[in-house]
Motif scaffolding. Structure first.
Motif, mmCIF file in Angstrom:
data_model
loop_
_atom_site.group_PDB
_atom_site.id
_atom_site.type_symbol
_atom_site.label_atom_id
_atom_site.label_comp_id
_atom_site.label_asym_id
_atom_site.label_seq_id
_atom_site.Cartn_x
_atom_site.Cartn_y
_atom_site.Cartn_z
ATOM 1 N N ALA A 20 18.458 8.412 58.486
ATOM 2 C CA ALA A 20 18.280 9.538 57.546
ATOM 3 C C ALA A 20 18.615 10.857 58.233
ATOM 4 O O ALA A 20 19.311 11.708 57.672
ATOM 5 N N LEU A 21 18.141 11.023 59.461
ATOM 6 C CA LEU A 21 18.394 12.276 60.176
ATOM 7 C C LEU A 21 19.867 12.382 60.567
ATOM 8 O O LEU A 21 20.459 13.461 60.511
ATOM 9 N N ILE A 39 17.819 22.238 47.597
ATOM 10 C CA ILE A 39 19.088 21.735 48.131
ATOM 11 C C ILE A 39 20.209 22.619 47.616
ATOM 12 O O ILE A 39 20.222 23.003 46.438
ATOM 13 N N GLY A 40 21.123 22.981 48.511
ATOM 14 C CA GLY A 40 22.249 23.814 48.126
ATOM 15 C C GLY A 40 23.485 22.961 47.854
ATOM 16 O O GLY A 40 23.522 21.779 48.230
ATOM 17 N N ALA A 41 24.496 23.547 47.238
ATOM 18 C CA ALA A 41 25.748 22.838 46.950
ATOM 19 C C ALA A 41 26.323 22.283 48.251
ATOM 20 O O ALA A 41 26.343 22.979 49.270
ATOM 21 N N GLY A 42 26.751 21.040 48.211
ATOM 22 C CA GLY A 42 27.410 20.432 49.366
ATOM 23 C C GLY A 42 26.484 19.990 50.488
ATOM 24 O O GLY A 42 26.938 19.410 51.468
ATOM 25 N N GLU A 43 25.184 20.221 50.334
ATOM 26 C CA GLU A 43 24.245 19.820 51.393
ATOM 27 C C GLU A 43 23.831 18.359 51.240
ATOM 28 O O GLU A 43 23.792 17.837 50.131
ATOM 29 N N THR A 44 23.465 17.734 52.355
ATOM 30 C CA THR A 44 22.795 16.439 52.276
ATOM 31 C C THR A 44 21.393 16.607 52.856
ATOM 32 O O THR A 44 21.229 17.092 53.976
ATOM 33 N N VAL A 45 20.413 16.253 52.058
ATOM 34 C CA VAL A 45 19.017 16.436 52.455
ATOM 35 C C VAL A 45 18.305 15.092 52.397
ATOM 36 O O VAL A 45 18.400 14.376 51.398
ATOM 37 N N ALA A 46 17.617 14.746 53.486
ATOM 38 C CA ALA A 46 16.898 13.469 53.543
ATOM 39 C C ALA A 46 15.434 13.670 53.186
ATOM 40 O O ALA A 46 14.820 14.665 53.580
ATOM 41 N N LEU A 47 14.902 12.714 52.414
ATOM 42 C CA LEU A 47 13.462 12.673 52.147
ATOM 43 C C LEU A 47 12.916 11.490 52.908
ATOM 44 O O LEU A 47 13.327 10.350 52.658
ATOM 45 N N ILE A 48 12.023 11.751 53.845
ATOM 46 C CA ILE A 48 11.461 10.636 54.593
ATOM 47 C C ILE A 48 9.944 10.635 54.433
ATOM 48 O O ILE A 48 9.338 11.663 54.141
ATOM 49 N N GLY A 49 9.373 9.464 54.592
ATOM 50 C CA GLY A 49 7.927 9.331 54.431
ATOM 51 C C GLY A 49 7.576 7.877 54.203
ATOM 52 O O GLY A 49 8.418 7.085 53.783
ATOM 53 N N LYS A 68 1.647 11.583 51.227
ATOM 54 C CA LYS A 68 0.658 11.642 50.132
ATOM 55 C C LYS A 68 0.969 12.755 49.133
ATOM 56 O O LYS A 68 0.100 13.552 48.765
ATOM 57 N N GLY A 69 2.238 12.828 48.727
ATOM 58 C CA GLY A 69 2.624 13.760 47.667
ATOM 59 C C GLY A 69 2.807 15.200 48.081
ATOM 60 O O GLY A 69 2.962 16.077 47.229
ATOM 61 N N ARG A 70 2.782 15.438 49.404
ATOM 62 C CA ARG A 70 2.955 16.816 49.898
ATOM 63 C C ARG A 70 4.003 16.844 50.989
ATOM 64 O O ARG A 70 4.158 15.877 51.744
ATOM 65 N N THR A 71 4.720 17.990 51.093
ATOM 66 C CA THR A 71 5.654 18.157 52.213
ATOM 67 C C THR A 71 4.838 18.547 53.438
ATOM 68 O O THR A 71 4.098 19.527 53.411
ATOM 69 N N VAL A 72 4.980 17.760 54.520
ATOM 70 C CA VAL A 72 4.205 18.094 55.723
ATOM 71 C C VAL A 72 5.095 18.608 56.851
ATOM 72 O O VAL A 72 4.598 19.182 57.815
ATOM 73 N N LEU A 73 6.400 18.385 56.728
ATOM 74 C CA LEU A 73 7.309 18.862 57.768
ATOM 75 C C LEU A 73 8.699 18.949 57.158
ATOM 76 O O LEU A 73 9.074 18.125 56.329
ATOM 77 N N SER A 74 9.477 19.957 57.569
ATOM 78 C CA SER A 74 10.864 20.039 57.100
ATOM 79 C C SER A 74 11.657 20.831 58.126
ATOM 80 O O SER A 74 11.086 21.526 58.968
ATOM 81 N N GLY A 75 12.969 20.704 58.053
ATOM 82 C CA GLY A 75 13.793 21.462 58.995
ATOM 83 C C GLY A 75 15.208 20.933 59.037
ATOM 84 O O GLY A 75 15.595 20.093 58.211
ATOM 85 N N ARG A 76 15.949 21.431 60.016
ATOM 86 C CA ARG A 76 17.321 20.946 60.202
ATOM 87 C C ARG A 76 17.265 19.584 60.897
ATOM 88 O O ARG A 76 16.536 19.407 61.871
ATOM 89 N N SER A 77 18.070 18.659 60.411
ATOM 90 C CA SER A 77 18.000 17.290 60.945
ATOM 91 C C SER A 77 18.410 17.223 62.407
ATOM 92 O O SER A 77 17.848 16.440 63.171
ATOM 93 N N ASP A 78 19.389 18.049 62.801
ATOM 94 C CA ASP A 78 19.834 17.970 64.199
ATOM 95 C C ASP A 78 18.845 18.633 65.162
ATOM 96 O O ASP A 78 18.998 18.540 66.365
ATOM 97 N N GLU A 79 17.836 19.292 64.610
ATOM 98 C CA GLU A 79 16.820 19.902 65.474
ATOM 99 C C GLU A 79 15.478 19.195 65.350
ATOM 100 O O GLU A 79 14.481 19.670 65.876
ATOM 101 N N ALA A 80 15.465 18.053 64.627
ATOM 102 C CA ALA A 80 14.184 17.382 64.364
ATOM 103 C C ALA A 80 13.547 16.897 65.668
ATOM 104 O O ALA A 80 14.216 16.288 66.496
ATOM 105 N N ASP A 81 12.273 17.187 65.812
ATOM 106 C CA ASP A 81 11.511 16.720 66.965
ATOM 107 C C ASP A 81 10.975 15.325 66.601
ATOM 108 O O ASP A 81 10.151 15.189 65.701
ATOM 109 N N ARG A 82 11.478 14.303 67.309
ATOM 110 C CA ARG A 82 11.157 12.911 66.936
ATOM 111 C C ARG A 82 9.653 12.656 66.897
ATOM 112 O O ARG A 82 9.146 11.974 66.018
ATOM 113 N N ALA A 83 8.942 13.206 67.858
ATOM 114 C CA ALA A 83 7.490 12.973 67.920
ATOM 115 C C ALA A 83 6.795 13.619 66.721
ATOM 116 O O ALA A 83 5.913 13.020 66.096
#
Ligand code: ATP
Length: 230
Positions: A194-195, A24-34, A206-221
């Motif tokens: 969150a997005l 995470i960079g300064a001033g960013e907001t990052v969501a953790l979902i799962g 299960k303790g691993r990152t399986v997907l990440s990206g920009r929230s405004d480009e998130a593919d809902r499916a």
């Protein structure tokens, strides 16, 4: 500003995180979902120093700080709004805020300033923390973290159990706090919210990152698939 590098985390013999990386960079907001039990709170605990992890697994301004105590992380500007809020029940709202301000860093956020910027607090400042609604308690919990003058605020399920109106109030307050360049990690069960509230997201399974990206480009499916692991 903060990065987590291939982090493992354990509770005794149970392994909760497996080589998880995050930044995470300064001033960013990052969501953790799962889903429940994915490891989101464990990641927050590792960042804030509430569980022991590899020292170079958590880097703040490129310096290894993993496994350092919560108190030390607070002095570096990392604050947690914990799940369940954990206000001191025997203290008033004002006393909860004053206590946090004394233990935090010096900076622009004071008890006076949070009350000035979030006037809703003034109406229950002298009430015991337990006499408040869940939404009011959450506003206090976030304010309490702010008066510690963090650079990075970790928010664990801040909308859990609140009415839709109270959730909006909580996110409005957070938006006000973010104007100053605060970085925010949001653990949020409501994926849409969150997005909507974040710049980027990580989906943890299960303790691993399986997907990440920009929230405004998130593919809902793709997010739904990563969330449920199907
Ligand atoms: P939730 O949304 O339910 O809070 P989460 O994604 O935050 O889920 P964690 O609380 O990080 O998940 O839990 C990750 C795993 O670690 C789960 O399997 C959980 O049962 C386990 N766990 C969490 N805390 C402990 C603990 N104190 N002792 C043992 N196992 C734990």
């Amino acid at each position: 500003m903060l990065s987590v590098d291939r982090l493992d985390a354990h509770y005794g013999l149970f392994q909760a995180l497996f080589g998880l990386s995050f930044e995470i960079g300064a001033g960013e907001t990052v969501a953790l979902i799962g889903a429940n039990g994915a490891g989101k709170s464990t990641l927050l605990k590792a960042i804030v120093g509430a569980i022991r992890v590899r020292r170079d697994g958590v880097l703040l301004d490129r310096q290894p700080v993993g496994g350092d105590a919560e108190r030390l992380q607070l002095s570096r500007g990392v604050a947690l709004v914990p799940e369940g809020r954990r206000l001191f029940p025997s203290l008033t709202v004002k006393e909860n805020l004053q206590l946090a301000a004394r233990n935090g860093r010096r900076g622009p956020w004071t008890v006076e300033r949070v009350v000035r910027e979030f006037p809703v607090l003034a109406s229950f400042l002298d009430r015991p923390a337990t006499a408040l609604s869940g939404g009011q308690q959450q506003l206090v919990a976030i304010s309490r973290a702010l008066v510690c003058n963090p650079r990075l605020l970790l928010c664990d399920e801040i909308s859990l159990g609140l009415s839709p109106l109270a959730v909006n109030e909580v996110y409005d307050l957070l938006a006000g706090a973010r104007k100053d360049g605060l970085a925010v990690v949001l653990v949020e069960q409501n994926v849409q919210r969150a997005l909507a509230e974040s710049d980027r997201y990580y989906c943890i399974q299960k303790g691993r990152t399986v997907l990440s990206g920009r929230s405004d480009e998130a593919d809902r499916a793709a997010v739904a698939k990563a969330y449920f692991g199907v």
